[in-house]
Scaffold this motif. Structure first.
Motif, PDB file in Angstrom:
ATOM      1  N   LEU A  82       0.811  -1.274   0.079  1.00 38.51           N
ATOM      2  CA  LEU A  82      -0.105   0.038  -0.040  1.00 38.51           C
ATOM      3  C   LEU A  82       0.964   1.202   0.029  1.00 38.51           C
ATOM      4  N   SER A  83       0.449   2.111  -0.858  1.00 30.15           N
ATOM      5  CA  SER A  83       1.176   3.566  -0.787  1.00 30.15           C
ATOM      6  C   SER A  83      -0.029   4.621  -1.107  1.00 30.15           C
ATOM      7  N   PHE A  84       0.473   5.737  -1.016  1.00 32.00           N
ATOM      8  CA  PHE A  84      -0.355   7.009  -1.184  1.00 32.00           C
ATOM      9  C   PHE A  84      -0.120   7.846  -2.441  1.00 32.00           C
ATOM     10  N   ARG A  85      -1.037   8.130  -3.151  1.00 31.47           N
ATOM     11  CA  ARG A  85      -0.407   9.262  -4.143  1.00 31.47           C
ATOM     12  C   ARG A  85      -1.389  10.719  -4.096  1.00 31.47           C
ATOM     13  N   ALA A  86      -0.602  11.849  -3.828  1.00 25.51           N
ATOM     14  CA  ALA A  86      -1.324  13.051  -3.502  1.00 25.51           C
ATOM     15  C   ALA A  86      -0.995  14.001  -4.507  1.00 25.51           C
ATOM     16  N   ILE A  87      -2.052  14.716  -5.128  1.00 24.79           N
ATOM     17  CA  ILE A  87      -2.063  15.738  -6.209  1.00 24.79           C
ATOM     18  C   ILE A  87      -2.274  16.824  -5.612  1.00 24.79           C
ATOM     19  N   LEU A  88      -1.211  17.773  -5.636  1.00 24.96           N
ATOM     20  CA  LEU A  88      -1.211  19.054  -5.052  1.00 24.96           C
ATOM     21  C   LEU A  88      -1.132  20.240  -5.759  1.00 24.96           C
ATOM     22  N   VAL A  89      -1.814  21.514  -5.758  1.00 25.41           N
ATOM     23  CA  VAL A  89      -1.481  22.589  -6.378  1.00 25.41           C
ATOM     24  C   VAL A  89      -1.048  23.774  -5.580  1.00 25.41           C
ATOM     25  N   VAL A  90      -0.082  24.572  -6.064  1.00 30.76           N
ATOM     26  CA  VAL A  90       0.665  25.508  -5.348  1.00 30.76           C
ATOM     27  C   VAL A  90       0.609  26.774  -5.994  1.00 30.76           C
ATOM     28  N   GLY A  91       0.167  27.901  -5.407  1.00 28.10           N
ATOM     29  CA  GLY A  91       0.004  29.195  -6.006  1.00 28.10           C
ATOM     30  C   GLY A  91       0.204  30.402  -5.299  1.00 28.10           C
ATOM     31  N   ASN A  92       0.415  31.365  -5.714  1.00 28.30           N
ATOM     32  CA  ASN A  92       0.580  32.563  -4.929  1.00 28.30           C
ATOM     33  C   ASN A  92      -0.706  33.621  -5.348  1.00 28.30           C
ATOM     34  N   GLU A  93      -1.476  33.405  -6.216  1.00 28.49           N
ATOM     35  CA  GLU A  93      -2.690  34.171  -6.635  1.00 28.49           C
ATOM     36  C   GLU A  93      -2.342  35.286  -7.160  1.00 28.49           C
ATOM     37  N   LYS A  94      -1.126  35.330  -7.761  1.00 33.96           N
ATOM     38  CA  LYS A  94      -0.350  36.556  -8.406  1.00 33.96           C
ATOM     39  C   LYS A  94      -0.062  36.133  -9.825  1.00 33.96           C
TER      40      LYS A  94
ATOM     41  N   VAL B 119       2.201  14.299   0.671  1.00 33.66           N
ATOM     42  CA  VAL B 119       1.865  15.742   0.587  1.00 33.66           C
ATOM     43  C   VAL B 119       3.010  16.522   0.491  1.00 33.66           C
ATOM     44  N   LYS B 120       4.017  16.003   1.300  1.00 35.13           N
ATOM     45  CA  LYS B 120       5.345  17.012   1.298  1.00 35.13           C
ATOM     46  C   LYS B 120       5.965  16.743  -0.113  1.00 35.13           C
ATOM     47  N   LYS B 121       6.126  15.407  -0.467  1.00 36.69           N
ATOM     48  CA  LYS B 121       6.593  15.282  -2.053  1.00 36.69           C
ATOM     49  C   LYS B 121       6.022  16.131  -3.057  1.00 36.69           C
ATOM     50  N   GLY B 122       4.391  16.099  -2.831  1.00 35.16           N
ATOM     51  CA  GLY B 122       3.610  16.665  -3.833  1.00 35.16           C
ATOM     52  C   GLY B 122       4.185  18.139  -3.891  1.00 35.16           C
ATOM     53  N   VAL B 123       4.294  18.992  -2.881  1.00 33.06           N
ATOM     54  CA  VAL B 123       4.462  20.258  -2.709  1.00 33.06           C
ATOM     55  C   VAL B 123       5.879  20.623  -3.397  1.00 33.06           C
ATOM     56  N   ALA B 124       6.901  19.810  -2.796  1.00 32.72           N
ATOM     57  CA  ALA B 124       8.184  19.908  -3.717  1.00 32.72           C
ATOM     58  C   ALA B 124       8.008  19.819  -5.189  1.00 32.72           C
ATOM     59  N   ASP B 125       7.315  18.698  -5.697  1.00 35.36           N
ATOM     60  CA  ASP B 125       7.199  18.752  -7.153  1.00 35.36           C
ATOM     61  C   ASP B 125       6.625  19.884  -7.509  1.00 35.36           C
ATOM     62  N   ALA B 126       5.646  20.356  -7.013  1.00 38.15           N
ATOM     63  CA  ALA B 126       4.507  21.527  -7.670  1.00 38.15           C
ATOM     64  C   ALA B 126       5.781  22.732  -7.611  1.00 38.15           C
ATOM     65  N   LYS B 127       6.398  22.924  -6.662  1.00 37.92           N
ATOM     66  CA  LYS B 127       7.294  24.218  -6.607  1.00 37.92           C
ATOM     67  C   LYS B 127       8.442  24.036  -7.528  1.00 37.92           C
ATOM     68  N   LYS B 128       8.930  22.783  -8.014  1.00 42.08           N
ATOM     69  CA  LYS B 128       9.859  22.651  -9.049  1.00 42.08           C
ATOM     70  C   LYS B 128       9.266  22.870 -10.390  1.00 42.08           C
ATOM     71  N   HIS B 129       7.974  22.737 -10.498  1.00 48.26           N
ATOM     72  CA  HIS B 129       7.403  23.038 -11.936  1.00 48.26           C
ATOM     73  C   HIS B 129       6.480  24.313 -11.842  1.00 48.26           C
ATOM     74  N   LEU B 130       6.829  25.278 -11.296  1.00 43.98           N
ATOM     75  CA  LEU B 130       6.191  26.602 -11.389  1.00 43.98           C
ATOM     76  C   LEU B 130       6.138  27.172 -12.721  1.00 43.98           C
ATOM     77  N   ILE B 131       4.729  27.880 -13.056  1.00 42.23           N
ATOM     78  CA  ILE B 131       4.986  28.738 -14.250  1.00 42.23           C
ATOM     79  C   ILE B 131       4.218  30.124 -14.140  1.00 42.23           C
ATOM     80  N   SER B 132       4.490  31.216 -14.976  1.00 39.40           N
ATOM     81  CA  SER B 132       4.281  32.453 -14.734  1.00 39.40           C
ATOM     82  C   SER B 132       3.038  32.792 -15.719  1.00 39.40           C
ATOM     83  N   ILE B 133       1.992  33.339 -15.341  1.00 38.94           N
ATOM     84  CA  ILE B 133       0.917  33.452 -16.404  1.00 38.94           C
ATOM     85  C   ILE B 133       0.520  34.843 -16.658  1.00 38.94           C
ATOM     86  N   PRO B 134       0.039  35.320 -17.729  1.00 34.96           N
ATOM     87  CA  PRO B 134       0.104  36.917 -17.792  1.00 34.96           C
ATOM     88  C   PRO B 134      -1.478  37.175 -17.305  1.00 34.96           C
TER      89      PRO B 134
END
Length: 175
Positions: free
Chosen positions: A35-47, A64-79
């Motif tokens: 058994l293991s767990f898979r967490a999908i997380l979204v990280v944003g700054n609302e800016k 969850v900790k691994k998901g946060v680290a993965d999300a912060k690695k793959h950040l994008i900026s949008i207009p």
């Protein structure tokens, strides 16, 4: 170079994290099931900065900790426009999932469902209309939104790519 800028911005801004999905997954091995767990997380700054990440671990907190680290690695900026929307209609694809995103009138709010809504809210978009097509897979829909937002263009960027003056874009007339 981009990663250095993201790390510096990481310290200056307030990041909000939202867990979209936690799933218990099993792997069949020689001795039985693991058994293991898979967490999908979204990280944003609302800016205008957003990232989606996935983490797998034997406990939920580790996933969850691994998901946060993965999300912060793959950040994008949008207009974002002045009305807290996007510049134009766009379509995003990830796997079998397809998402259509359209700018909406001021005061209409975020009209979207599931993981699409979470991604758009954490990106700081306030007035938007989105529709999920084909797939209901949570992760693929979130990644399809990220794909769409990453492909957004502003007038300035379009003018730069075409190597013309931005005023020329506004004053194009048929002759």
């Amino acid at each position: 170079m981009k990663k250095k800028n993201i790390k510096n911005k990481d310290q200056d801004t307030n990041w909000e994290e939202r867990v979209v999905q936690v799933k218990r997954v099993t792997k069949v091995v020689k001795g039985g099931k693991k058994l293991s767990f898979r967490a999908i997380l979204v990280v944003g700054n609302e800016k205008g900065q957003i990232g989606v990440g996935v983490g797998k671990a034997s406990d939920v907190i580790g996933a969850v900790k691994k998901g946060v680290a993965d999300a912060k690695k793959h950040l994008i900026s949008i207009p974002l426009t002045k009305s807290n929307s996007i510049p134009h209609t766009i379509e995003g694809i990830s796997g079998a999932a397809r998402v259509i995103i359209r700018p909406s009138a001021i005061g209409s709010g975020v009209i979207a469902g599931g993981s699409v809504r979470t991604v758009l809210e954490l990106a700081g978009i306030k007035n938007i209309l989105a529709k999920q097509l084909r797939s209901s897979n949570t992760l693929n829909n979130a990644r399809a939104v990220i794909n769409a937002l990453a492909n957004l263009k502003t007038f300035a960027r379009t003018a730069q790519e075409r190597d013309i003056n931005i005023n020329h874009l506004y004053s194009i007339t048929e002759t």
